[in-house]
Design an enzyme around this catalytic site. Structure first.
Site, PDB file in Angstrom:
ATOM      1  N   GLU A 120       0.721  -1.172   0.076  1.00  0.00           N
ATOM      2  CA  GLU A 120       0.061   0.023   0.073  1.00  0.00           C
ATOM      3  C   GLU A 120       0.891   1.338   0.024  1.00  0.00           C
ATOM      4  O   GLU A 120       0.478   2.182  -0.463  1.00  0.00           O
ATOM      5  CB  GLU A 120      -0.841  -0.133   1.297  1.00  0.00           C
ATOM      6  CG  GLU A 120      -1.768   1.182   1.493  1.00  0.00           C
ATOM      7  CD  GLU A 120      -2.515   1.099   2.550  1.00  0.00           C
ATOM      8  OE1 GLU A 120      -3.453   2.155   2.508  1.00  0.00           O
ATOM      9  OE2 GLU A 120      -2.674   0.117   3.273  1.00  0.00           O
ATOM     10  N   VAL A 147       7.862  -3.619  -1.378  1.00  0.00           N
ATOM     11  CA  VAL A 147       8.404  -4.847  -0.565  1.00  0.00           C
ATOM     12  C   VAL A 147       9.520  -5.438  -0.968  1.00  0.00           C
ATOM     13  O   VAL A 147       9.411  -5.921  -2.188  1.00  0.00           O
ATOM     14  CB  VAL A 147       6.948  -5.750  -0.102  1.00  0.00           C
ATOM     15  CG1 VAL A 147       7.659  -6.680   0.842  1.00  0.00           C
ATOM     16  CG2 VAL A 147       5.682  -4.851   0.225  1.00  0.00           C
ATOM     17  N   LYS A 164       9.390  -3.236   4.020  1.00  0.00           N
ATOM     18  CA  LYS A 164       8.537  -2.072   3.182  1.00  0.00           C
ATOM     19  C   LYS A 164       8.955  -0.775   3.016  1.00  0.00           C
ATOM     20  O   LYS A 164       9.340  -0.197   4.183  1.00  0.00           O
ATOM     21  CB  LYS A 164       7.103  -2.228   4.215  1.00  0.00           C
ATOM     22  CG  LYS A 164       6.386  -3.590   4.109  1.00  0.00           C
ATOM     23  CD  LYS A 164       5.067  -3.405   4.822  1.00  0.00           C
ATOM     24  CE  LYS A 164       4.345  -4.790   4.722  1.00  0.00           C
ATOM     25  NZ  LYS A 164       3.115  -4.699   5.469  1.00  0.00           N
ATOM     26  N   ASP A 197      -9.358  -7.788   9.018  1.00  0.00           N
ATOM     27  CA  ASP A 197      -9.248  -8.490   7.426  1.00  0.00           C
ATOM     28  C   ASP A 197      -8.326  -9.857   7.573  1.00  0.00           C
ATOM     29  O   ASP A 197      -7.206  -9.832   6.699  1.00  0.00           O
ATOM     30  CB  ASP A 197      -8.167  -7.217   6.966  1.00  0.00           C
ATOM     31  CG  ASP A 197      -8.242  -7.463   5.519  1.00  0.00           C
ATOM     32  OD1 ASP A 197      -8.943  -8.182   4.923  1.00  0.00           O
ATOM     33  OD2 ASP A 197      -7.297  -6.835   4.656  1.00  0.00           O
ATOM     34  N   ARG A 231      -4.694 -14.091   2.097  1.00  0.00           N
ATOM     35  CA  ARG A 231      -3.915 -13.383   1.634  1.00  0.00           C
ATOM     36  C   ARG A 231      -2.841 -12.478   2.564  1.00  0.00           C
ATOM     37  O   ARG A 231      -1.924 -12.042   2.162  1.00  0.00           O
ATOM     38  CB  ARG A 231      -4.628 -12.245   0.557  1.00  0.00           C
ATOM     39  CG  ARG A 231      -5.545 -11.460   1.165  1.00  0.00           C
ATOM     40  CD  ARG A 231      -6.281 -10.359   0.352  1.00  0.00           C
ATOM     41  NE  ARG A 231      -7.010  -9.587   1.206  1.00  0.00           N
ATOM     42  CZ  ARG A 231      -8.246 -10.073   1.389  1.00  0.00           C
ATOM     43  NH1 ARG A 231      -8.669 -11.194   1.002  1.00  0.00           N
ATOM     44  NH2 ARG A 231      -9.096  -9.207   1.921  1.00  0.00           N
ATOM     45  N   ASN A 232      -3.306 -12.455   3.478  1.00  0.00           N
ATOM     46  CA  ASN A 232      -2.961 -11.699   4.766  1.00  0.00           C
ATOM     47  C   ASN A 232      -2.253 -12.799   5.677  1.00  0.00           C
ATOM     48  O   ASN A 232      -1.981 -12.244   6.957  1.00  0.00           O
ATOM     49  CB  ASN A 232      -3.899 -10.705   5.542  1.00  0.00           C
ATOM     50  CG  ASN A 232      -4.255  -9.639   4.483  1.00  0.00           C
ATOM     51  OD1 ASN A 232      -3.335  -9.333   3.660  1.00  0.00           O
ATOM     52  ND2 ASN A 232      -5.567  -9.353   4.873  1.00  0.00           N
ATOM     53  N   ASP A 290      -0.223  -8.130   7.863  1.00  0.00           N
ATOM     54  CA  ASP A 290      -1.241  -6.979   7.503  1.00  0.00           C
ATOM     55  C   ASP A 290      -2.141  -6.553   8.457  1.00  0.00           C
ATOM     56  O   ASP A 290      -3.299  -6.969   8.432  1.00  0.00           O
ATOM     57  CB  ASP A 290      -1.736  -7.573   6.279  1.00  0.00           C
ATOM     58  CG  ASP A 290      -1.985  -6.319   5.133  1.00  0.00           C
ATOM     59  OD1 ASP A 290      -2.336  -5.513   5.500  1.00  0.00           O
ATOM     60  OD2 ASP A 290      -1.843  -6.489   3.806  1.00  0.00           O
TER      61      ASP A 290
END
Length: 408
Positions: A64, A68, A87, A180, A184-185, A198
């Site tokens: 975001e 990375v 990051k 969330d 994917r996290n 995340d």
């Protein structure tokens, strides 16, 4: 990592090790957004790293805030160098992006659990600003499963679920709501250990309240509990709902929940009582029941994360409890399942006989090529395939009942 290389280190015949779940120390998560100055939160919760100790080797993705990267973190005092993920903040990120990035680091800096991605530190005194975390070699869980479809035993898959649930036990104990939780996290290391990551959408669960109400913002609909969608109320119980979807993602090797449905279709179906069906590959009934328990309408009736860990541990120690699972793709070669001549028809022939040939591509694209593959289906399965007409679903299921009494 190639599957063969991975399996040489983790034999398929070996079940997951079951570490002890420790109860966190008596403390509560502090929301960094309550600090007027984000730099104050960073100083309290994160360690500043001298940029000369960081070496960026390659870009491995985009986040975001910016790139990375994979790199090295040199620790002179210990005379070691370790792999890390870095990051970075885009040069033109702006004040808000900087503030959000520092807030995420301040959140991560408060966590200390083997199933939560750990923060090594931050670089804030030079550009670009960096968040330095432990490096997870196998990347996100959803992509890792997609790349290794069918490669793991049911015990290894349960081990992945258990790791996620264990991390969530920790977060719930310190009054933190993720908001969330999705494959994917979740990040996976070289030993198949899954760690929650995340925390961009995360918020605190205040001690004097039973929920947290947001004021708008994006919501990951396919993973989110009904009360969180309708009323913006997020709790550990809504994280439990999301965990049930993660279980489904693991058993399907990273399939997209609710397939190609629109968000509005998902919301409507869930409100009407639809739940994701058992997975196409091997899905023990006892595991599917745990998913259904996570998806109870009344959030007070959903299991706590510690209960989920205990139930998964029980399955790992007693795998015979999963012997009632049905391998849908192998039902036509199961000697204990009677197959009549009509069951050997192709799906195309069967649907044509019902004047429902319009659904042929739907069935074939989902792996149903013969009628025998369709025998375990029920109304929820058919609805999951996108057959919204109750009349058509009933017609199909009635036709699958043989004189010998298939129960569908």
């Amino acid at each position: 990592m190639q599957p063969d290389a991975y399996n040489s280190r983790v034999p398929r015949s070996v079940g997951p090790k079951i570490p002890f779940v420790s109860t966190p120390k008596s403390r509560t998560y502090v929301d960094p957004h309550t600090y007027e100055d984000p730099n104050e939160a960073i100083r309290e919760f994160a360690k500043e790293i001298d940029v000369s100790f960081i070496t960026i080797e390659e870009v491995i993705g985009g986040g975001e805030f910016g790139d990375v990267c994979k790199g090295k973190f040199r620790i002179p005092a210990m005379n070691i160098e370790k792999d890390v993920a870095i990051k970075t903040l885009k040069p033109d990120g702006g004040d808000k992006a900087r503030s959000d990035m520092l807030a995420e680091a301040s959140i991560m800096g408060q966590f200390d659990d083997p199933n939560i991605v750990s923060l090594e530190g931050v670089v804030t005194r030079s550009n670009p600003i960096m968040i330095v975390t432990e490096y997870m070699r196998n990347g996100s869980l959803d992509k890792f499963l997609q790349q290794n479809d069918g490669m793991f035993t049911i015990l290894q898959l349960i081990g992945m679920m258990r790791g996620v649930a264990s991390g969530m036990v920790y977060l719930s104990h310190i009054s933190f709501v993720h908001r969330d939780l999705a494959a994917r996290n979740i990040l996976v290391n070289e030993n198949l250990v899954c760690k929650v990551s995340d925390f961009g959408l995360s918020r605190e669960l205040e001690m004097d309240r039973s929920d947290y109400t947001t004021k708008g913002g994006k919501i990951p609909v396919r993973w989110t509990a009904p009360e969180a969608i309708s009323y913006r109320k997020f709790t550990s119980a809504s994280d439990v709902w999301s965990f049930g979807v993660v279980m489904w993602e693991i058993l399907t090797y990273g399939e997209r929940p609710y397939w190609n449905w629109s968000n509005q279709d998902v919301i409507k179906a869930v409100e009407e009582g639809f739940r994701l069906p058992p997975t196409m590959n091997y899905c023990p009934k006892i595991l599917y029941q745990l998913m259904l328990d996570c998806w109870r309408v009344e959030r007070s009736e959903r299991p706590k994360f510690i209960e989920i860990v205990n139930r998964l541990d029980n399955l790992s120690r007693n795998p015979y409890l999963m012997e009632d699972g049905i391998a849908l793709s192998a039902i036509d070669i199961d000697p204990d399942h009677y197959i009549s001549p009509s069951d050997l028809l192709t799906v195309e022939e069967w649907l044509r006989s019902l004047n429902l040939e319009r659904y042929t591509n739907v069935f074939i694209s989902n792996g149903y090529t013969q009628v025998c593959h369709c025998l375990p289906l029920n109304h929820e399965h058919l609805l999951g395939l996108g057959i919204v007409s109750a009349v058509h679903r009933k017609k199909m299921l009635d036709s699958l009942r043989s004189p010998d009494g298939y129960i569908v």
